[in-house]
Design an enzyme around this catalytic site. Structure first.
Site, PDB file in Angstrom:
ATOM      1  N   LYS A  13      91.323  -2.184  33.292  1.00 31.18           N
ATOM      2  CA  LYS A  13      91.472  -3.253  34.291  1.00 31.18           C
ATOM      3  C   LYS A  13      90.884  -2.830  35.639  1.00 31.18           C
ATOM      4  CE  LYS A  13      95.970  -3.067  34.235  1.00 31.18           C
ATOM      5  NZ  LYS A  13      96.261  -1.888  33.428  1.00 31.18           N
ATOM      6  N   ARG A  88     104.342  -6.703  36.172  1.00 32.52           N
ATOM      7  CA  ARG A  88     104.577  -5.896  34.969  1.00 32.52           C
ATOM      8  C   ARG A  88     105.955  -6.101  34.380  1.00 32.52           C
ATOM      9  NH1 ARG A  88     101.989   0.057  36.212  1.00 32.52           N
ATOM     10  NH2 ARG A  88      99.865  -0.644  36.185  1.00 32.52           N
ATOM     11  N   ARG A 126      90.188  10.565  31.932  1.00 29.36           N
ATOM     12  CA  ARG A 126      89.896   9.772  33.132  1.00 29.36           C
ATOM     13  C   ARG A 126      89.827  10.634  34.403  1.00 29.36           C
ATOM     14  NH1 ARG A 126      93.325   4.442  34.548  1.00 29.36           N
ATOM     15  NH2 ARG A 126      95.068   5.869  34.815  1.00 29.36           N
ATOM     16  N   ARG A 159      94.497  12.155  37.573  1.00 31.71           N
ATOM     17  CA  ARG A 159      95.820  11.724  38.008  1.00 31.71           C
ATOM     18  C   ARG A 159      96.906  12.526  37.306  1.00 31.71           C
ATOM     19  NH1 ARG A 159      95.965   5.233  37.796  1.00 31.71           N
ATOM     20  NH2 ARG A 159      98.019   5.729  36.995  1.00 31.71           N
ATOM     21  N   ARG A 170     104.415   6.214  29.701  1.00 31.28           N
ATOM     22  CA  ARG A 170     103.854   5.003  30.316  1.00 31.28           C
ATOM     23  C   ARG A 170     103.604   3.927  29.267  1.00 31.28           C
ATOM     24  NH1 ARG A 170      98.767   7.154  33.203  1.00 31.28           N
ATOM     25  NH2 ARG A 170      98.459   5.050  33.967  1.00 31.28           N
TER      26      ARG A 170
HETATM   27  P1  AMP Z   1      98.615   2.211  37.625  1.00 29.21           P
HETATM   28  O1  AMP Z   1      97.653   2.826  38.576  1.00 29.21           O
HETATM   29  O2  AMP Z   1      98.492   0.720  37.566  1.00 29.21           O
HETATM   30  O3  AMP Z   1      98.619   2.857  36.275  1.00 29.21           O
HETATM   31  O4  AMP Z   1     100.090   2.489  38.259  1.00 29.21           O
HETATM   32  C1  AMP Z   1     100.557   3.798  38.474  1.00 29.21           C
HETATM   33  C2  AMP Z   1     102.058   3.792  38.609  1.00 29.21           C
HETATM   34  O5  AMP Z   1     102.454   3.003  39.740  1.00 29.21           O
HETATM   35  C3  AMP Z   1     102.821   3.182  37.433  1.00 29.21           C
HETATM   36  O6  AMP Z   1     102.983   4.083  36.358  1.00 29.21           O
HETATM   37  C4  AMP Z   1     104.132   2.814  38.117  1.00 29.21           C
HETATM   38  O7  AMP Z   1     104.932   3.968  38.341  1.00 29.21           O
HETATM   39  C5  AMP Z   1     103.671   2.310  39.472  1.00 29.21           C
HETATM   40  N1  AMP Z   1     103.376   0.859  39.432  1.00 29.21           N
HETATM   41  C6  AMP Z   1     102.171   0.265  39.594  1.00 29.21           C
HETATM   42  N2  AMP Z   1     102.288  -1.074  39.496  1.00 29.21           N
HETATM   43  C7  AMP Z   1     103.595  -1.333  39.254  1.00 29.21           C
HETATM   44  C8  AMP Z   1     104.349  -2.527  39.034  1.00 29.21           C
HETATM   45  N3  AMP Z   1     103.773  -3.732  39.034  1.00 29.21           N
HETATM   46  N4  AMP Z   1     105.680  -2.405  38.824  1.00 29.21           N
HETATM   47  C9  AMP Z   1     106.293  -1.205  38.854  1.00 29.21           C
HETATM   48  N5  AMP Z   1     105.635  -0.040  39.019  1.00 29.21           N
HETATM   49  C10 AMP Z   1     104.302  -0.093  39.237  1.00 29.21           C
END
Ligand code: AMP
Length: 212
Positions: A13, A88, A126, A159, A170
């Site tokens: 995404k 989410r 990644r 990361r 996750r």
């Molecule tokens: P991402 O970069 O989208 O994989 O997000 C990294 C981390 O940020 C996730 O594993 C969550 O801990 C937190 N996070 C990001 N977006 C959300 C969301 N919409 N709701 C809750 N936690 C989020």
């Protein structure tokens, strides 16, 4: 045009968000980037989010909703946006619907479909730019110069939450919390699925098609 990109972690995404936003002529945001930005600046929100992010858990709904709503409320985003990584949970989806009720709601939700075994491979290779957040992959889309961002030249990093044990959690949290949100948007009728297991340019074409 208000577009939501949904899909499991590693479904690509983030790679497509700014591209499609550029085509539509709106800004894009990633909730994960907003948290990481707060984390790097040591804000109160960043410190709160840290413990959840490190374990691959979701940050609590109330803080996440507040953070994303503040971004949406900025006057320059009133005409539209692309959001990657939010909503989410069902609570987040309902909060977003309520917020956009008067402006016609979400126009398009795009679901990035990728088999689970591909996700693990993608996440473990990644690399992310430490400045502009552009994602690369050690094998599938390596930077031209090792460890150096093609976009801005800054250094790339892996990361913390792309470690295999955190990745597993996750994916587990995604299935439990976010799959019901996919069903929710499917019932609303504005969700389109794309095959995101294909090469980046193919995914880009499918995305452009469903957004058009
Ligand atoms: P991402 O970069 O989208 O994989 O997000 C990294 C981390 O940020 C996730 O594993 C969550 O801990 C937190 N996070 C990001 N977006 C959300 C969301 N919409 N709701 C809750 N936690 C989020």
């Amino acid at each position: 045009m208000k577009i939501i990109l949904m899909g499991p972690p590693g479904s690509g995404k983030g790679t497509q968000a700014s591209h499609i936003a550029g085509i539509v002529g709106v800004d894009s945001v990633s909730s994960g980037d907003l948290f990481r930005d707060n984390l790097s600046k040591n804000t109160e929100l960043g410190l709160l989010a840290k413990s959840f992010m490190e374990k691959g858990e979701y940050v609590p709904d109330d803080v996440t909703i507040d953070m994303v709503m503040n971004w949406i409320e900025e006057p320059k985003h009133s005409a539209g946006f692309v959001i990657d990584g939010f909503p989410r949970t069902l609570k987040q989806a309902k909060a977003l619907d309520e917020k956009l009720l008067e402006s016609g709601g979400v126009d398009r939700v795009v679901f990035f479909d990728v088999p689970e075994e591909d996700l693990v491979r993608r996440l473990s290779g990644r690399l992310i730019c430490s400045s502009c957040q552009t994602p690369f992959h050690k094998m599938f889309s390596p930077p031209k110069e090792e460890n150096c961002c093609d976009n801005c030249g800054d250094v790339l990093y892996q990361r913390e939450d792309d470690r295999p044990d955190v990745v597993r959690n996750r994916l587990h949290v995604y299935t439990r919390e976010t799959e019901p949100v996919v069903d929710y948007f499917e019932k609303v009728g504005n969700l389109r699925r794309i095959d995101a297991s294909l090469a980046i340019n193919k995914v880009r074409e499918s995305l452009e098609e469903v957004v058009r």
